[in-house]
Design a protein around this motif. Structure first.
Motif, PDB file in Angstrom:
ATOM      1  N   THR A   1      13.307  -4.853  12.634  1.00  0.00           N
ATOM      2  CA  THR A   1      14.742  -4.608  12.484  1.00  0.00           C
ATOM      3  C   THR A   1      15.315  -5.474  11.372  1.00  0.00           C
ATOM      4  N   ALA A   2      14.910  -6.743  11.333  1.00  0.00           N
ATOM      5  CA  ALA A   2      15.355  -7.642  10.265  1.00  0.00           C
ATOM      6  C   ALA A   2      14.935  -7.116   8.900  1.00  0.00           C
ATOM      7  N   PHE A   3      13.721  -6.541   8.816  1.00  0.00           N
ATOM      8  CA  PHE A   3      13.255  -5.971   7.556  1.00  0.00           C
ATOM      9  C   PHE A   3      14.156  -4.813   7.125  1.00  0.00           C
ATOM     10  N   GLY A   4      14.591  -4.016   8.096  1.00  0.00           N
ATOM     11  CA  GLY A   4      15.477  -2.906   7.773  1.00  0.00           C
ATOM     12  C   GLY A   4      16.817  -3.391   7.244  1.00  0.00           C
ATOM     13  N   ILE A   5      17.378  -4.407   7.901  1.00  0.00           N
ATOM     14  CA  ILE A   5      18.651  -4.973   7.433  1.00  0.00           C
ATOM     15  C   ILE A   5      18.483  -5.544   6.034  1.00  0.00           C
ATOM     16  N   ALA A   6      17.380  -6.257   5.821  1.00  0.00           N
ATOM     17  CA  ALA A   6      17.123  -6.847   4.510  1.00  0.00           C
ATOM     18  C   ALA A   6      16.927  -5.768   3.454  1.00  0.00           C
TER      19      ALA A   6
END
Length: 468
Positions: A195-200
């Motif tokens: 999920t963090a990768f998607g936000i980034a």
């Protein structure tokens, strides 16, 4: 994992590229300190020492003062140290300012797997987060390795497509790398890390057209701050696409790249083993040519007046990176093959920061020599790390030298000594000898620190005041 999750059919089920997002997230989240070989741990400490040196020196640059003043005006909770400015601000602002400071001199480390600068996006975010949360040196080292490997794995998976399109991969890949590092420090599981990768991914940006301006170091600061925020939001349950890197209209589709991770694992298993440190204060794309020119000057006792004509052969990738033909400022000179080769042939110290001042770029002897330098884009020198210099002397002698700056050091103890020498030279104007030695010692025993407050405290002093 948050109860709120993004709804999307996994890319593998749709016959699209492999589940790169999930695989990268799983690898990063599973990494433990005990997984790090001894030499990899040493390299992590070397990256930190080099970062501290270039950041303390870069903290006094005008662009960093501008960012610091902006943070002071905006205010915020004093959560993390701004290096060299005797101030604390929010974790995001600290990551932004320190990231820009560490890239301001373009003297920071490189890994060609991502065609970028890992430490300047990873360490500012991690240091801010570690200082605000009180984590150990070992946790910091593990998180750094997780972010570093993620950034390089993704760099190889995307290939050269992003860089060729005009994206500054320190900014684009770096945002996801910083998110991986901070997610690991926050101990997020694989799903939340994805999920963090998607936000980034949706915040990743940075243009190569900005090279030679203050925006290039801003890219590093923004990537660090955005990656930090991505991990923090994921920890709170913020949602994003679970396959943001490889999905249609996702990171790779828009920025470039269509490969898998199968070919992204290096020999030796660790991208950290291929980290490259700079020992010239210029873009890494100029280093091969600098070394080749320097060797010819020393081997043949060349004087500037001996040189009739110089041909520099480099890869086509150099055109949009380090081929500013007529630099007008010291910052532009760092991205000029013609100028840096002229410096090397004139015997100018390319490791010295003063050599890249705005006044130095107009030195008559260097400018006159630069007029005799021509850059050719040659297929026999692919990438950014191979260069060839051919010199024709006034006596008609032809001299030729090639150099590959893409080979990492084999002797880590020798590299440590060179890095300590570089560190001392960089921070000599702002720290006394005892302070320099104390920082070197503290970084060397990073794995023994129960928290990083002592390190942050040493970096919090108003070092720039000594130069004002």
């Amino acid at each position: 994992m948050s109860a709120l999750t993004a709804t999307r059919i996994p890319s593998s089920a749709a016959g699209l590229p492999p589940r790169i997002t999930q695989e990268l997230a799983a690898r990063s989240a599973a990494l433990c300190y005990t997984d790090l070989p001894e030499d990899v741990r040493l390299r992590v400490c070397q990256c930190l020492l080099d970062w501290i040196g270039v950041t303390l020196a870069g903290a006094c640059e005008p662009l960093v003062h501008m960012l610091a003043e902006e943070a002071r005006e905006q205010g915020g909770h004093a959560q993390a140290t701004v290096v060299g400015h005797a101030m604390a601000t929010s974790t995001r602002q600290a990551a932004l300012i320190n990231g820009a400071a560490s890239h301001a001199l373009d003297y920071d480390d490189v890994n060609m797997a991502c065609t970028g600068h890992p430490s300047v996006v990873l360490i500012p975010a991690l240091l801010a987060l570690a200082e605000s949360r009180g984590v150990s040196g070992r946790d910091f080292m593990t998180a750094f390795a997780a972010g570093y490997e993620t950034m390089c794995l993704l760099g190889l998976a995307t290939g050269e497509a992003q860089y060729a399109k005009g994206f500054h991969t320190t900014a684009t890949l770096g945002t996801i790398g910083a998110a991986a590092a901070c997610a690991r420090l926050l101990q997020l599981d694989a799903d939340d890390t994805a999920t963090a990768f998607g936000i980034a991914s949706t915040m990743a940006a940075g243009l190569k057209s900005m090279f030679g301006t203050m925006c290039k170091p801003l890219h590093a600061g923004r990537a660090s701050a955005d990656g930090l925020q991505a991990a923090q939001l994921a920890a709170r349950g913020f949602t994003s696409c679970a396959d943001a890197i490889e999905c249609p209209q996702g990171f790779m589709a828009t920025h470039g790249g269509n490969a898998s991770l199968e070919t992204a694992v290096p020999n030796g298993g660790w991208h950290l083993r291929h980290n490259l440190f700079k020992f010239h204060a210029a873009c890494y794309g100029t280093h091969a040519a600098i070394e080749a020119a320097r060797r010819l000057r020393l081997q043949h006792a060349l004087r500037p007046e001996d040189v009739r004509f110089v041909t520099v052969r480099v890869g086509a990738a150099s055109e949009g990176v380090c081929n500013i033909a007529e630099p007008l400022t010291g910052l532009e000179a760092k991205f000029s093959l013609r100028h840096t080769v002229a410096m090397a042939l004139a015997g100018v110290d390319t490791a010295g920061l003063d050599s890249f001042s705005d006044d130095a770029v107009h030195a008559p002897d260097v400018v006159a020599l630069r007029e005799r330098v021509t850059v050719e884009l040659a297929p026999q020198c692919p990438g950014l790390t191979l260069g060839e210099v051919v010199i024709e002397t006034h006596t008609g002698t032809m001299l030729r030298q090639r150099h590959d700056s893409g080979r990492p050091a084999k002797d880590l103890h020798e590299q440590q000594q060179r890095l300590e020498d570089k560190f001392r030279r960089l921070v000599e104007p702002v720290l006394d000898a005892s302070e320099r030695d104390a920082l070197i010692d503290m970084v060397a025993r990073l794995d023994t620190l129960t928290d990083l407050s002592p390190l942050a405290g040493m970096l919090a002093r108003r070092a720039c005041a000594r130069l004002l």
